[in-house]
Design an enzyme around this catalytic site. Structure first.
Site, mmCIF file in Angstrom:
data_model
loop_
_atom_site.group_PDB
_atom_site.id
_atom_site.type_symbol
_atom_site.label_atom_id
_atom_site.label_comp_id
_atom_site.label_asym_id
_atom_site.label_seq_id
_atom_site.Cartn_x
_atom_site.Cartn_y
_atom_site.Cartn_z
ATOM 1 N N TYR A 159 0.960 -1.266 -0.206
ATOM 2 C CA TYR A 159 -0.033 0.325 0.185
ATOM 3 C C TYR A 159 0.513 1.304 0.113
ATOM 4 O O TYR A 159 0.835 2.021 -0.717
ATOM 5 C CB TYR A 159 -0.960 -0.268 1.912
ATOM 6 C CG TYR A 159 -1.601 1.106 1.194
ATOM 7 C CD1 TYR A 159 -3.485 1.379 0.471
ATOM 8 C CD2 TYR A 159 -1.234 2.321 2.322
ATOM 9 C CE1 TYR A 159 -3.663 2.853 0.057
ATOM 10 C CE2 TYR A 159 -2.801 3.893 2.443
ATOM 11 C CZ TYR A 159 -3.206 3.985 1.034
ATOM 12 O OH TYR A 159 -4.136 4.788 1.496
ATOM 13 N N LYS A 163 1.056 4.301 -3.657
ATOM 14 C CA LYS A 163 1.690 5.547 -3.002
ATOM 15 C C LYS A 163 2.313 6.460 -3.395
ATOM 16 O O LYS A 163 1.787 7.545 -3.769
ATOM 17 C CB LYS A 163 0.451 5.682 -1.805
ATOM 18 C CG LYS A 163 -0.848 5.142 -1.197
ATOM 19 C CD LYS A 163 -2.324 5.758 -2.368
ATOM 20 C CE LYS A 163 -2.937 6.985 -1.810
ATOM 21 N NZ LYS A 163 -3.613 7.169 -2.184
HETATM 22 N N1 NAI Z 1 -8.511 6.517 5.364
HETATM 23 C C1 NAI Z 1 -8.094 6.518 5.647
HETATM 24 O O1 NAI Z 1 -7.692 7.048 6.726
HETATM 25 C C2 NAI Z 1 -6.489 7.581 3.724
HETATM 26 C C3 NAI Z 1 -6.293 7.288 3.001
HETATM 27 N N2 NAI Z 1 -6.345 7.957 2.511
HETATM 28 C C4 NAI Z 1 -6.293 8.223 1.004
HETATM 29 O O2 NAI Z 1 -7.652 8.379 0.361
HETATM 30 C C5 NAI Z 1 -8.530 7.896 -0.742
HETATM 31 C C6 NAI Z 1 -9.575 7.536 0.072
HETATM 32 O O3 NAI Z 1 -9.861 6.576 0.564
HETATM 33 P P1 NAI Z 1 -10.567 6.231 1.685
HETATM 34 O O4 NAI Z 1 -12.116 6.573 1.234
HETATM 35 O O5 NAI Z 1 -10.497 5.868 2.880
HETATM 36 O O6 NAI Z 1 -11.383 4.427 0.713
HETATM 37 P P2 NAI Z 1 -12.615 3.819 0.486
HETATM 38 O O7 NAI Z 1 -12.535 2.141 0.229
HETATM 39 O O8 NAI Z 1 -13.773 4.340 1.241
HETATM 40 O O9 NAI Z 1 -12.183 4.672 -1.430
HETATM 41 C C7 NAI Z 1 -12.451 4.194 -2.477
HETATM 42 C C8 NAI Z 1 -12.723 4.401 -3.985
HETATM 43 O O10 NAI Z 1 -11.557 4.072 -4.897
HETATM 44 C C9 NAI Z 1 -13.123 3.230 -5.445
HETATM 45 N N3 NAI Z 1 -11.995 2.362 -6.220
HETATM 46 C C10 NAI Z 1 -11.127 1.759 -5.722
HETATM 47 N N4 NAI Z 1 -10.803 0.935 -7.017
HETATM 48 C C11 NAI Z 1 -11.436 1.746 -8.134
HETATM 49 C C12 NAI Z 1 -10.943 1.235 -9.066
HETATM 50 N N5 NAI Z 1 -10.148 -0.026 -9.853
HETATM 51 N N6 NAI Z 1 -11.461 2.089 -10.638
HETATM 52 C C13 NAI Z 1 -12.783 3.053 -9.638
HETATM 53 N N7 NAI Z 1 -13.131 3.281 -8.591
HETATM 54 C C14 NAI Z 1 -12.184 2.396 -7.462
HETATM 55 C C15 NAI Z 1 -13.407 2.535 -4.267
HETATM 56 O O11 NAI Z 1 -14.938 1.750 -4.988
HETATM 57 C C16 NAI Z 1 -13.624 3.350 -3.176
HETATM 58 O O12 NAI Z 1 -14.986 3.671 -3.695
HETATM 59 C C17 NAI Z 1 -7.035 6.709 -1.120
HETATM 60 O O13 NAI Z 1 -6.650 7.093 -2.158
HETATM 61 C C18 NAI Z 1 -6.784 6.452 0.029
HETATM 62 O O14 NAI Z 1 -5.471 6.281 -0.426
HETATM 63 C C19 NAI Z 1 -4.722 9.075 2.392
HETATM 64 C C20 NAI Z 1 -4.432 8.802 3.951
HETATM 65 C C21 NAI Z 1 -5.878 8.005 4.773
HETATM 66 C C1 LIG Z 2 -2.864 -3.052 17.240
HETATM 67 C C2 LIG Z 2 -4.749 -2.512 16.921
HETATM 68 C C3 LIG Z 2 -4.792 -2.157 18.719
HETATM 69 O O1 LIG Z 2 -5.862 -1.829 18.553
HETATM 70 C C4 LIG Z 2 -4.820 -1.346 16.607
HETATM 71 C C5 LIG Z 2 -4.772 -1.477 14.911
HETATM 72 C C6 LIG Z 2 -5.417 -0.346 14.713
HETATM 73 C C7 LIG Z 2 -4.526 -0.336 12.553
HETATM 74 C C8 LIG Z 2 -5.968 -0.958 12.225
HETATM 75 C C9 LIG Z 2 -4.710 1.222 12.454
HETATM 76 C C10 LIG Z 2 -4.017 2.253 12.991
HETATM 77 C C11 LIG Z 2 -3.491 2.726 12.130
HETATM 78 C C12 LIG Z 2 -3.591 3.429 11.038
HETATM 79 C C13 LIG Z 2 -4.183 3.335 9.368
HETATM 80 C C14 LIG Z 2 -3.505 4.605 9.829
HETATM 81 O O2 LIG Z 2 -4.145 5.710 9.839
HETATM 82 C C15 LIG Z 2 -2.559 5.752 8.619
HETATM 83 C C16 LIG Z 2 -2.995 5.324 6.855
HETATM 84 C C17 LIG Z 2 -3.433 5.674 5.981
HETATM 85 C C18 LIG Z 2 -3.414 5.334 4.737
HETATM 86 O O3 LIG Z 2 -3.756 6.346 4.095
HETATM 87 C C19 LIG Z 2 -5.147 4.360 4.928
HETATM 88 C C20 LIG Z 2 -4.523 4.072 5.870
HETATM 89 C C21 LIG Z 2 -4.184 3.373 7.418
HETATM 90 C C22 LIG Z 2 -2.970 2.700 6.485
HETATM 91 C C23 LIG Z 2 -4.561 3.160 8.257
HETATM 92 C C24 LIG Z 2 -5.551 1.614 8.137
HETATM 93 C C25 LIG Z 2 -6.033 1.318 9.692
HETATM 94 C C26 LIG Z 2 -4.908 1.395 10.451
HETATM 95 C C27 LIG Z 2 -2.858 -0.058 10.174
#
Ligand code: NAI
Ligand SMILES: C[C@@H](CO)CCC[C@@H](C)[C@H]1CC[C@H]2[C@@H]3[C@H](O)CC4=CC(=O)CC[C@]4(C)[C@H]3CC[C@]12C
Length: 369
Positions: A159, A163
């Site tokens: 992952y 990214k």
């Molecule tokens: N959730 C988090 O804590 C973080 C997320 N991100 C980034 O933010 C973005 C959004 O993440 P989330 O909303 O958490 O994930 P999510 O899984 O809820 O949303 C991702 C969306 O992309 C769509 N998708 C996946 N594969 C696809 C494909 N092949 N073609 C078209 N659409 C596709 C999915 O259907 C989904 O709706 C991602 O790029 C992720 O890497 C960055 C930092 C933290």
């Molecule tokens: C050891 C466990 C005891 O309770 C807790 C495990 C928690 C994990 C599942 C999360 C801890 C940190 C999270 C990640 C972090 O917030 C940064 C992220 C950034 C992204 O771009 C995608 C999601 C994630 C990797 C996020 C995923 C879940 C954790 C690893």
């Protein structure tokens, strides 16, 4: 410049627009982007909630498509002024293969860039991640760091590798001539761990707590700080960055920005308790209940079981060596770069973000019980 009433109406495309973050970006654009003329929402899985948006004043076009399919991406991008590329495969649990993660996150991003170049779209905002920087495989802390803080970014997990590569592609594409001869302007936003309405892992923790009679057990020391940011503020930063890219192309083009807000610095578990506590859960222990070596052993055991069971069943628990390392390494940002470059200020205060998230956990889990 023309005032907003006369300004040209713009076509925006949001890839991954039906995901956790994507839905917030879509709704934020509709609420806060006065120049929006058409909003294209591109996702592999379209949400039913899109239907209600189609009755509003802005044309909302739902496009079911796959970012790995270059022709589908090109068709969606054609005629768009701005692309916000949030689509991605967020998997740190081993649910998808490394090849699939690479295909979606890297090749998908390449397809978006090429589509912009071919069709003449000039502005691209990419949702990167703090994971592009760290925590690294050595577990070095990143304490209140900013975009210029030196840090050894070494990754092995698919992952963050994907990214990092995708982010590099986006930044490198800045300045490329698009169809028509004008330069492409790109930037990348790096959210820390996002929380808020729609955060599935938060819901999973809540359900787990309910199953355990309302208790969660501390596994990570309270002193390990993990950066978090409210989804509404992440969405707002995307909208602002997209809006300002044209006027501030020289400053913003090819730049990265951490996504931040006023959310407090806390351990992953203590932070979650800000929402789960008011929902009735309790975190047991002021210190981790299990010694760290035992957690490392359990995480390794989970990885082994995942590998052994893969031919039969998908075993993908939250705890694995990678998630343990991320949760157990201090990684927090403190920066004002987005504020300086494009005037970003969080739209939602910490109190507001907290209340909204609590209400969502209560509603989402109330209906699931
Ligand atoms: N959730 C988090 O804590 C973080 C997320 N991100 C980034 O933010 C973005 C959004 O993440 P989330 O909303 O958490 O994930 P999510 O899984 O809820 O949303 C991702 C969306 O992309 C769509 N998708 C996946 N594969 C696809 C494909 N092949 N073609 C078209 N659409 C596709 C999915 O259907 C989904 O709706 C991602 O790029 C992720 O890497 C960055 C930092 C933290
Ligand atoms: C050891 C466990 C005891 O309770 C807790 C495990 C928690 C994990 C599942 C999360 C801890 C940190 C999270 C990640 C972090 O917030 C940064 C992220 C950034 C992204 O771009 C995608 C999601 C994630 C990797 C996020 C995923 C879940 C954790 C690893």
């Amino acid at each position: 410049m023309a005032d907003s009433a006369q300004a040209q109406k713009l076509v925006y495309l949001v890839t991954g627009g039906c995901g956790f973050l994507g839905e917030h970006v879509v709704r934020m654009l509709l609420q806060r982007e006065p120049r929006l003329g058409e909003l294209r929402v591109f996702d592999r899985h379209l949400g039913p909630w899109l239907e209600e948006l189609k009755t509003g004043p802005v044309r909302v076009t739902a496009i079911q498509g796959d970012v790995t399919q270059a022709h589908e991406v090109a068709a969606a991008v054609a005629g768009a002024h701005v692309v916000i590329h949030t689509a991605g495969l967020v998997d740190v649990f081993g649910r998808a293969s490394p090849e699939t993660i690479h295909e979606v996150n890297v090749q998908g991003t390449r397809n978006v860039i090429e589509a912009c170049v071919q069709t003449g779209t000039r502005f691209l905002v990419y949702t990167s991640s703090m994971e592009v920087v760290g925590p690294n495989t050595k577990g070095h802390p990143f304490y209140r760091g900013n975009e210029d803080t030196p840090y050894e970014a070494v990754h092995s997990h698919p992952y963050p590798c994907s990214k990092a590569l995708a982010e590099w592609l986006v930044l490198e594409a800045n300045g490329r001539k698009v169809h028509g001869g004008l330069p492409l302007v790109t930037c990348a936003l790096r959210p820390t761990g996002i929380y808020g309405e729609g955060h599935q892992i938060m819901r999973d923790f809540y359900r787990q707590g309910l199953r355990l009679g309302g208790w969660l057990f501390r596994a990570i020391p309270a002193s390990v700080e993990h950066g978090r940011v409210y989804v509404g503020n992440v969405a707002w930063m995307h909208v602002l960055a997209a809006r300002e890219l044209e006027q501030r192309a020289a400053l913003m083009g090819g730049q990265v920005y951490f996504c931040y807000d006023g959310s407090p610095y806390k351990s992953y578990e203590d932070f979650n308790m800000e929402f789960l506590g008011p929902c009735g859960l309790r975190l047991v222990g002021t210190r981790p209940l299990l010694p760290y070596w035992l957690l490392v052993f359990l995480a390794a055991l989970n990885a082994l079981l995942q590998w052994l069971l893969r031919p039969l069943v998908l075993y993908a628990p939250l705890l694995n060596p990678y998630t343990l390392a991320v949760a157990n390494t201090t990684f927090t940002v403190s920066t004002d770069k987005a504020q300086r470059h494009f005037g970003y200020e969080p739209l939602f205060s910490w109190e507001d973000s907290r209340t909204r998230t609590i209400l969502w956990v209560q509603a989402a889990t109330g209906s699931a019980q």
